[in-house]
Design a protein around this motif. Structure first.
Motif, short mmCIF file in Angstrom:
data_model
loop_
_atom_site.label_atom_id
_atom_site.label_comp_id
_atom_site.label_asym_id
_atom_site.label_seq_id
_atom_site.Cartn_x
_atom_site.Cartn_y
_atom_site.Cartn_z
N ALA A 82 0.83 -1.21 0.00
CA ALA A 82 0.00 0.00 0.00
C ALA A 82 0.86 1.26 0.00
CB ALA A 82 -0.96 -0.02 1.17
N PRO A 83 1.75 1.46 1.00
CA PRO A 83 2.88 2.36 0.76
C PRO A 83 4.06 1.47 0.38
CG PRO A 83 2.57 2.10 3.13
CD PRO A 83 1.62 1.15 2.45
N HIS A 84 4.66 1.71 -0.75
CA HIS A 84 5.71 0.79 -1.22
C HIS A 84 7.08 1.49 -1.29
CE1 HIS A 84 6.73 -3.00 -3.55
NE2 HIS A 84 7.84 -2.28 -3.64
N ALA A 85 7.13 2.63 -1.97
CA ALA A 85 8.42 3.31 -2.15
C ALA A 85 8.20 4.81 -2.11
CB ALA A 85 9.07 2.89 -3.46
N ARG A 86 9.29 5.51 -1.81
CA ARG A 86 9.24 6.96 -1.75
C ARG A 86 10.46 7.53 -2.46
NH1 ARG A 86 8.98 7.64 3.62
NH2 ARG A 86 6.70 7.53 3.50
N LEU A 87 10.24 8.56 -3.28
CA LEU A 87 11.33 9.29 -3.91
C LEU A 87 11.47 10.64 -3.22
CD1 LEU A 87 10.77 7.16 -6.20
CD2 LEU A 87 11.55 8.91 -7.80
N GLY A 88 12.68 10.99 -2.86
CA GLY A 88 12.93 12.29 -2.23
C GLY A 88 14.28 12.82 -2.64
N LYS A 89 14.55 14.07 -2.30
CA LYS A 89 15.81 14.72 -2.66
C LYS A 89 16.83 14.58 -1.55
CE LYS A 89 13.73 18.40 -5.46
NZ LYS A 89 13.56 19.86 -5.53
N LEU A 90 18.06 14.39 -1.94
CA LEU A 90 19.18 14.38 -1.02
C LEU A 90 20.33 15.12 -1.67
CD1 LEU A 90 20.47 13.37 1.64
CD2 LEU A 90 21.22 11.34 0.38
N LEU A 91 20.56 16.38 -1.23
CA LEU A 91 21.63 17.21 -1.80
C LEU A 91 21.52 17.30 -3.32
CD1 LEU A 91 24.62 15.90 0.35
CD2 LEU A 91 23.23 17.95 0.74
N GLN A 92 20.35 17.70 -3.78
CA GLN A 92 20.06 17.91 -5.20
C GLN A 92 20.04 16.63 -6.03
OE1 GLN A 92 19.05 20.90 -6.31
NE2 GLN A 92 19.32 21.58 -4.19
N ARG A 93 20.11 15.50 -5.37
CA ARG A 93 19.99 14.21 -6.06
C ARG A 93 18.68 13.56 -5.63
NH1 ARG A 93 23.68 13.40 -10.07
NH2 ARG A 93 23.40 11.17 -9.78
N TRP A 94 18.11 12.74 -6.50
CA TRP A 94 16.89 12.00 -6.16
C TRP A 94 17.26 10.61 -5.67
CZ3 TRP A 94 11.90 13.52 -5.69
CH2 TRP A 94 11.58 14.82 -6.12
N VAL A 95 16.61 10.23 -4.57
CA VAL A 95 16.87 8.95 -3.92
C VAL A 95 15.56 8.19 -3.80
CG1 VAL A 95 17.62 7.86 -1.76
CG2 VAL A 95 18.82 9.87 -2.62
N ASP A 98 12.80 2.16 -0.13
CA ASP A 98 11.78 1.12 0.04
C ASP A 98 11.19 1.32 1.43
OD1 ASP A 98 10.63 -1.54 -0.93
OD2 ASP A 98 11.42 -2.08 1.04
N VAL A 99 9.88 1.58 1.52
CA VAL A 99 9.29 1.94 2.81
C VAL A 99 8.34 0.87 3.34
CG1 VAL A 99 9.66 4.40 2.62
CG2 VAL A 99 7.60 3.42 1.64
N GLY A 100 7.25 0.58 2.61
CA GLY A 100 6.29 -0.38 3.11
C GLY A 100 5.59 0.13 4.35
N SER A 101 4.90 -0.76 5.06
CA SER A 101 4.15 -0.39 6.26
C SER A 101 5.09 -0.01 7.39
CB SER A 101 3.24 -1.54 6.70
OG SER A 101 2.34 -1.89 5.66
N ASP A 102 4.84 1.14 8.01
CA ASP A 102 5.62 1.60 9.17
C ASP A 102 7.11 1.64 8.85
OD1 ASP A 102 3.27 1.74 10.72
OD2 ASP A 102 3.42 -0.42 11.12
#
Length: 466
Positions: A82-95, A98-102
């Motif tokens: 249901a929540p599976h993955a997240r993309l976010g920025k780290l020092l102008q780079r995209w990372v 893998d998140v999943g539940s909790d």
């Protein structure tokens, strides 16, 4: 090259502006293997702080704007958490994380270029696999600043076959061809064999509204001693074997479109005769005594550069000038991996509707298809899928073993850029005795990035310790 512009896609750490074209990071939902007919999605990451991906009842895209702007993509992929993955920025780079539940990780994992990961710093061209859904990350695509930040082809009306793409720069080229199609301007289509030049020519004819037929001619397949007779027609008895009057291919395309495929193979005498036909808008059959008016629109195609042929003297400059009203180079499939799912869906959609709706692609087969270079381009993809559907039989799931051996081997080999980086890492580890910090300094990269690469390529730095 498309209309004189270099079509090579640049890759930079920071978005930059070149002329009036902006380069921005993008994420493409390329293929949903559990329902390959689903259209793709393009997302600009330029104004986002993050992006969440997970399972939902249906495919949905939900955006929040303002500070901390995020986008959530949901699909009905049952192998996705249901929540599976997240993309976010780290020092102008995209990372990607893998998140999943909790934040305990997803059930089926997150894969980058076929390797399971909990966190990975993304690089241009990385293939992200979540469940049965495949995404492609592009670091710096040229795009118009006025383009929508999200493009979901499922929300748009069906496009004319041959005009579909999610690539911003190619979409602009196709858009410019719409008014060209409705005119009588001649078009030259260049590109490697199998890139879909005839499909594009048929699309241009369909948009033209011309009432005549679309007549396709393979110039390289015409008998050398009968080229002019085939093109311009002949009168009965005009030569040995002329047992009846023939209209010829040019007159057969009257009020329609004449598609001259591989026009570079046209012999010099036929080039001269074709030039006269285009200039005078009339044709004289072999053995005829008068010319006949024709309403002709010509689209020519070649896998070679006609400009270079003109410079070499093997193609008439005046004919080139007459034909080159609009020139378009169709990119090879390896340069438009973002469109692979779209093209595969269009091919599978030609099956009977009830059969097409049942087709599934096993994730390993989908991964192989997205990593293959497709030297035969769209034509190779079409043959690959056609054979795989037959081999799948009633099961209707295309497995890895249903694909040609060359496509299967794509899982075994790293892409060229990855292979070169892996070799550089191995060489530097040997030179510096397995010292990761020294290797990072030599490569001009952060230690953390080098550690991620070592994990990605399954390299054990300990074995280089002195």
């Amino acid at each position: 090259m498309i209309d004189g512009q270099d079509s090579t896609l640049s890759s930079t750490e920071e978005p930059k502006e070149i002329g009036d074209a902006h380069h921005r990071p993008h994420l493409f939902l390329v293929l949903e293997a559990h329902r390959p007919l689903a259209p793709p999605v393009r997302v600009s990451l330029a104004k986002l702080d993050g992006l969440d991906i997970g399972r939902g009842a249906t495919r949905q895209l939900e955006a929040t704007t303002g500070p901390g702007a995020r986008l959530t993509i949901r699909t009905d992929d049952r192998r996705m958490s249901a929540p599976h993955a997240r993309l976010g920025k780290l020092l102008q780079r995209w990372v990607v994380d893998d998140v999943g539940s909790d934040n305990q990780g997803s059930k089926n994992g997150t894969f980058v270029n076929g390797i399971r990961t909990t966190r990975d710093e993304l690089e241009d061209g990385d293939l992200i696999e979540l469940g049965q859904t495949f995404f492609l990350y592009r670091e710096a695509l040229p795009c118009d600043p006025n383009e929508p930040p999200v493009l979901d082809l499922a929300a748009l009306r069906p496009v004319v076959p041959g005009f579909g793409t999610v690539l911003p720069q190619l979409h602009r080229v196709f858009d410019k061809l719409v008014p060209i199609a409705r005119s009588t301007v001649s078009v030259i289509l260049e590109g490697e064999t199998g890139t879909g030049k005839e499909v594009m020519a048929r699309a241009l004819h369909a948009l033209s509204g011309r009432p005549g037929d679309f007549v396709a001619v393979n110039c390289g397949a015409l008998p050398k001693d009968l080229v002019e007779a085939e093109l311009f027609g002949h009168k009965k008895g005009s030569f040995s074997g002329a047992t009846e009057d023939r209209l010829g291919l040019v007159r057969s395309a009257d009020r329609g479109t004449l598609f001259l495929d591989e026009i570079g193979d046209l012999p010099a005498p036929a080039q001269a005769a074709l030039l006269r036909t285009l200039q005078e808008r009339e044709v004289r059959p072999i053995g005829g005594t008068r010319s006949i008016a024709v309403d002709l629109r010509v689209i020519a195609a070649t896998h070679r550069s006609l400009e270079r042929m003109v410079a070499a003297g093997s193609f008439r400059a005046d004919l080139w000038n007459r034909l080159a009203g609009q020139k378009v180079e169709l990119p090879p499939l390896r340069a438009r991996r973002e469109d692979l799912g779209l093209l595969a869906g269009a091919i599978l959609a030609r099956l009977p509707p009830e059969q097409a709706a049942r087709i599934r692609i096993h994730p390993r087969a989908a991964r192989a298809m997205l990593r293959h270079d497709w030297p035969g381009n769209v034509r190779e993809l079409e043959k690959c899928l056609g054979t795989a559907v037959v081999l799948a039989g009633e099961e209707k799931q295309l497995e890895l073993e249903h694909l040609p051996a060359a496509v299967q081997r794509a899982l075994e080999a790293l892409p060229a850029e990855d292979a070169a980086r892996r070799d550089e890492l191995v060489a530097l580890l040997g030179e510096h005795g397995g010292n990761i910090t020294a290797v990072a300094k030599a490569m001009g990269k952060a230690r953390m990035q080098v550690q991620r690469w070592l994990k990605r390529y399954a390299i054990d730095a300990e074995r280089f310790r002195r």
